[in-house]
Write an enzyme that holds these catalytic residues in place. Structure first.
Site, PDB file in Angstrom:
ATOM      1  N   MET A  42      -8.781   8.843  -2.152  1.00 36.04           N
ATOM      2  CA  MET A  42      -9.854   9.304  -1.196  1.00 36.04           C
ATOM      3  C   MET A  42     -10.312  10.638  -1.666  1.00 36.04           C
ATOM      4  SD  MET A  42      -7.979   7.945   2.294  1.00 36.04           S
ATOM      5  CE  MET A  42      -7.309   6.175   2.472  1.00 36.04           C
ATOM      6  N   HIS A  64      -0.978  -0.920  -4.321  1.00 38.72           N
ATOM      7  CA  HIS A  64      -2.191  -0.407  -3.787  1.00 38.72           C
ATOM      8  C   HIS A  64      -2.229   0.538  -3.486  1.00 38.72           C
ATOM      9  CE1 HIS A  64      -6.189  -1.463  -2.281  1.00 38.72           C
ATOM     10  NE2 HIS A  64      -5.878  -0.236  -1.248  1.00 38.72           N
ATOM     11  N   MET A 106     -11.967   5.399  -2.984  1.00 32.11           N
ATOM     12  CA  MET A 106     -12.826   5.472  -1.817  1.00 32.11           C
ATOM     13  C   MET A 106     -13.508   7.169  -2.059  1.00 32.11           C
ATOM     14  SD  MET A 106     -10.326   3.757   1.080  1.00 32.11           S
ATOM     15  CE  MET A 106      -8.906   4.029   0.270  1.00 32.11           C
ATOM     16  N   MET A 153     -12.586  -4.905   3.895  1.00 32.30           N
ATOM     17  CA  MET A 153     -11.878  -3.864   4.635  1.00 32.30           C
ATOM     18  C   MET A 153     -11.673  -4.317   6.163  1.00 32.30           C
ATOM     19  SD  MET A 153     -10.818  -1.356   2.711  1.00 32.30           S
ATOM     20  CE  MET A 153     -10.157  -0.578   4.393  1.00 32.30           C
ATOM     21  N   SER A 155       0.879  -1.324  -0.069  1.00 28.05           N
ATOM     22  CA  SER A 155      -0.051  -0.011   0.119  1.00 28.05           C
ATOM     23  C   SER A 155       0.970   1.221   0.015  1.00 28.05           C
ATOM     24  CB  SER A 155      -0.989  -0.003   1.305  1.00 28.05           C
ATOM     25  OG  SER A 155      -1.577   1.119   1.339  1.00 28.05           O
ATOM     26  N   HIS A 192      -7.876   1.798  -5.511  1.00 31.74           N
ATOM     27  CA  HIS A 192      -8.862   1.758  -4.440  1.00 31.74           C
ATOM     28  C   HIS A 192      -9.507   2.987  -4.167  1.00 31.74           C
ATOM     29  CE1 HIS A 192      -9.952   0.539   0.053  1.00 31.74           C
ATOM     30  NE2 HIS A 192     -11.058   0.567  -0.777  1.00 31.74           N
ATOM     31  N   ASP A 226      -7.608  -5.514   3.639  1.00 38.20           N
ATOM     32  CA  ASP A 226      -6.820  -4.176   3.729  1.00 38.20           C
ATOM     33  C   ASP A 226      -7.118  -3.557   5.105  1.00 38.20           C
ATOM     34  OD1 ASP A 226      -5.811  -1.765   3.216  1.00 38.20           O
ATOM     35  OD2 ASP A 226      -7.152  -1.066   1.796  1.00 38.20           O
ATOM     36  N   ASP A 261      -4.493   4.286  -3.149  1.00 39.16           N
ATOM     37  CA  ASP A 261      -5.736   4.729  -2.251  1.00 39.16           C
ATOM     38  C   ASP A 261      -6.004   6.191  -2.838  1.00 39.16           C
ATOM     39  OD1 ASP A 261      -6.371   2.652  -0.574  1.00 39.16           O
ATOM     40  OD2 ASP A 261      -4.720   3.026   0.555  1.00 39.16           O
TER      41      ASP A 261
END
Length: 230
Positions: free
Chosen positions: A36, A32, A67, A136, A7, A65, A176, A34
């Site tokens: 957001m 990974h 979000m 999650m 990550s 990912h 995760d 993220d």
């Protein structure tokens, strides 16, 4: 073999290329990334320009990912910027089937995530359209959180669901949140196949190589059922 996904939320972004190279040399299987938006989760992270920079230096697949609330507009941009897998939250989209269509049209592999309080049953309507489920194991939004043990039954339930739907096809159960040396074996035993870890890799006191090696050692010594991977 089980997959370790590094990550990048925990990487040193002052030395991004070095962090990516160190993780690849240590033997991770993917990255990974993220995204957001400050609305679906109370945090802001990265966008397409940083993803493009990661893609320039990474030779491994990148799982993006997302979000965000209503991420549909961003999906083609993220796929074009380097996302090989696009993971969306079932809680964040109005029409999950339409969202999966958008991911496929963008040339990426679709995956669907659920928050700790979301039942696995929410995934049944689209389980036949995806090969990766992300359970999650913390509330999404911030790295470095403590693993939530009550998510372990959900991992097993997700495994059972995917085994039922994909009896002849490979699939993945990703986890995760709080995945470290003390928690990776229980998630493996519960049915996980892909382990997303950030601080245990990039913030390991003995370096990235040792961080990944420690996770591999814990996986190798855990008692687990035979699993299929995508």
């Amino acid at each position: 073999m089980a997959k370790i996904s590094a990550s990048l939320l925990s990487a040193d972004f002052g030395y991004l290329a070095d962090s990516i190279k160190a993780a690849e040399n240590a033997g991770v299987d993917e990255f990974h990334f993220d995204v957001m938006d400050g609305h679906f989760v109370p945090n802001l992270t990265f966008g397409p320009p940083i993803l493009e920079a990661v893609k320039r230096h990474a030779t491994l697949p990148i799982d993006v990912h997302v979000m965000e609330r209503s991420p549909e507009v961003m999906i083609p941009v993220l796929a074009s910027a380097g996302g090989d897998i696009i993971t969306v939250h079932i809680e964040g989209v109005a029409d999950i089937d339409q969202t999966i269509d958008i991911i496929l049209e963008a040339g990426a592999q679709p995956a669907v995530a659920i928050r700790p309080r979301t039942p696995v049953s929410a995934l049944w309507p689209v389980a036949d359209r995806i090969r990766r489920v992300l359970v999650m194991t913390v509330e999404p939004g911030f790295g470095g959180q403590d693993f939530l043990p009550d998510t372990l039954p959900k991992i097993s339930e997700a495994l059972s669901m995917m085994q039922t739907i994909h009896s002849d096809n490979p699939f993945e159960i990703a986890v995760d949140g709080g995945i470290k040396s003390a928690t990776i074996a229980p998630t493996l035993n519960a049915g996980a196949t892909t382990f997303i870890s950030g601080s245990s890799i990039f913030s390991h006191p003995q370096g990235v190589q040792k961080g990944v090696a420690t996770l591999r050692e814990k996986l190798a010594t855990a008692n687990s059922r035979p699993l299929r991977e995508a």
